[in-house]
Write a protein that holds these residues in place. Sequence first.
Motif, PDB file in Angstrom:
ATOM      1  N   ASP A   1      89.940  71.993  27.234  1.00 32.62           N
ATOM      2  CA  ASP A   1      89.324  71.451  28.452  1.00 32.62           C
ATOM      3  C   ASP A   1      88.215  70.455  28.147  1.00 32.62           C
ATOM      4  O   ASP A   1      87.948  69.559  28.935  1.00 32.62           O
ATOM      5  CB  ASP A   1      88.764  72.581  29.322  1.00 32.62           C
ATOM      6  N   TYR A   2      87.542  70.613  27.005  1.00 35.27           N
ATOM      7  CA  TYR A   2      86.425  69.734  26.658  1.00 35.27           C
ATOM      8  C   TYR A   2      86.876  68.445  25.969  1.00 35.27           C
ATOM      9  O   TYR A   2      86.064  67.581  25.668  1.00 35.27           O
ATOM     10  CB  TYR A   2      85.409  70.470  25.769  1.00 35.27           C
ATOM     11  N   THR A   3      88.174  68.277  25.701  1.00 30.51           N
ATOM     12  CA  THR A   3      88.681  67.089  25.020  1.00 30.51           C
ATOM     13  C   THR A   3      89.008  66.004  26.045  1.00 30.51           C
ATOM     14  O   THR A   3      89.799  66.230  26.959  1.00 30.51           O
ATOM     15  CB  THR A   3      89.929  67.417  24.196  1.00 30.51           C
TER      16      THR A   3
ATOM     17  N   ARG B   1      84.982  70.453  17.322  1.00 31.99           N
ATOM     18  CA  ARG B   1      85.659  70.297  18.605  1.00 31.99           C
ATOM     19  C   ARG B   1      86.061  68.837  18.779  1.00 31.99           C
ATOM     20  O   ARG B   1      85.279  67.932  18.479  1.00 31.99           O
ATOM     21  CB  ARG B   1      84.735  70.702  19.751  1.00 31.99           C
ATOM     22  N   ASP B   2      87.282  68.612  19.264  1.00 28.23           N
ATOM     23  CA  ASP B   2      87.727  67.249  19.537  1.00 28.23           C
ATOM     24  C   ASP B   2      86.982  66.695  20.743  1.00 28.23           C
ATOM     25  O   ASP B   2      86.983  67.293  21.825  1.00 28.23           O
ATOM     26  CB  ASP B   2      89.231  67.206  19.819  1.00 28.23           C
TER      27      ASP B   2
ATOM     28  N   ARG C   1      96.711  46.046  25.625  1.00 24.09           N
ATOM     29  CA  ARG C   1      96.744  47.455  25.990  1.00 24.09           C
ATOM     30  C   ARG C   1      98.027  48.070  25.431  1.00 24.09           C
ATOM     31  O   ARG C   1      99.090  47.454  25.510  1.00 24.09           O
ATOM     32  CB  ARG C   1      96.732  47.559  27.514  1.00 24.09           C
ATOM     33  N   ILE C   2      97.920  49.262  24.842  1.00 23.67           N
ATOM     34  CA  ILE C   2      99.102  49.938  24.322  1.00 23.67           C
ATOM     35  C   ILE C   2      99.297  51.265  25.061  1.00 23.67           C
ATOM     36  O   ILE C   2      98.344  51.835  25.591  1.00 23.67           O
ATOM     37  CB  ILE C   2      99.022  50.176  22.795  1.00 23.67           C
ATOM     38  N   LEU C   3     100.534  51.724  25.074  1.00 22.21           N
ATOM     39  CA  LEU C   3     100.835  53.013  25.678  1.00 22.21           C
ATOM     40  C   LEU C   3     100.317  54.131  24.783  1.00 22.21           C
ATOM     41  O   LEU C   3     100.442  54.061  23.558  1.00 22.21           O
ATOM     42  CB  LEU C   3     102.341  53.177  25.867  1.00 22.21           C
ATOM     43  N   PHE C   4      99.767  55.168  25.398  1.00 21.84           N
ATOM     44  CA  PHE C   4      99.256  56.306  24.651  1.00 21.84           C
ATOM     45  C   PHE C   4      99.392  57.545  25.520  1.00 21.84           C
ATOM     46  O   PHE C   4      99.632  57.464  26.721  1.00 21.84           O
ATOM     47  CB  PHE C   4      97.789  56.091  24.247  1.00 21.84           C
ATOM     48  N   ALA C   5      99.232  58.688  24.908  1.00 25.82           N
ATOM     49  CA  ALA C   5      99.235  59.964  25.628  1.00 25.82           C
ATOM     50  C   ALA C   5      98.146  60.837  25.031  1.00 25.82           C
ATOM     51  O   ALA C   5      97.723  60.631  23.889  1.00 25.82           O
ATOM     52  CB  ALA C   5     100.597  60.648  25.501  1.00 25.82           C
ATOM     53  N   LYS C   6      97.710  61.824  25.790  1.00 22.68           N
ATOM     54  CA  LYS C   6      96.731  62.744  25.216  1.00 22.68           C
ATOM     55  C   LYS C   6      97.459  63.671  24.254  1.00 22.68           C
ATOM     56  O   LYS C   6      98.673  63.861  24.333  1.00 22.68           O
ATOM     57  CB  LYS C   6      95.971  63.510  26.293  1.00 22.68           C
TER      58      LYS C   6
END
Length: 164
Positions: free
Chosen positions: A44-46, A152-153, A33-38
Motif C-alpha cells: 500500500d505504501y508503494t 520499503r519500495d 512517454r513509454i508504457l509502464f505498469a506498477k
Amino acid sequence: MALLKLDTFRVSAAVLLFFCVSSVTSNQFTPRRILFAKCDYTEDYTAKPMAVFMTCANARGVCEVRAGGTHTLRAVFIPKINSTDVDSYVRWNSWVEVPLPGQIRDACDSSMQCPVEPKSVVRFTYDLGIQSLWPRSEYPVIWSLSDRETERDIVCFKFRINIV
C-alpha cells in the motif's frame, strides 16, 4: 513589415537549430512517454509513477535502445513514505530477476533530490548505459526506488525495452 518577418524567421531558425543540436549532443534521441505498469508485488505504501519517459530510438511501440549507447529514463511520482537515503535498483525480469551490471544504486547522489516526502512530486532521472555485449532482444525491466533503512519500495514500475 518584411523586416519583422525576416527577424521572426531568423529567431525561429535559431531556436530550431538550438533544439536540434542539443538533442544530438545529449542523447541523440528525443524523450517520449513509454508504457509502464506498477510492480506485481507492491504494498500500500508503494507509489506508482504518474509518468515515465525515456529517450528511445523509435517513435512508437516498445522503446528501442541502442547497444553501446546511453538512454535517459525519467519517472515522475508522488511518494507515500519519507526517505533520506534512496536505493535505485534496475533488473531484467526473465525467469529470475537479474540486476543490470554497472548501475548506480545511490539515487540521492545525482538522480533525484532527497529527502523525499509524502505528497511531494519527485522527478527521478537516470542515464542508463546499454552495454555493447548485451544480446539484442526485447526485455522486461523492473525498476524500484527503495528506502535503504527500511527496505520499503517508495516506487516500483515495470516496462519493456528492445536492445537493437
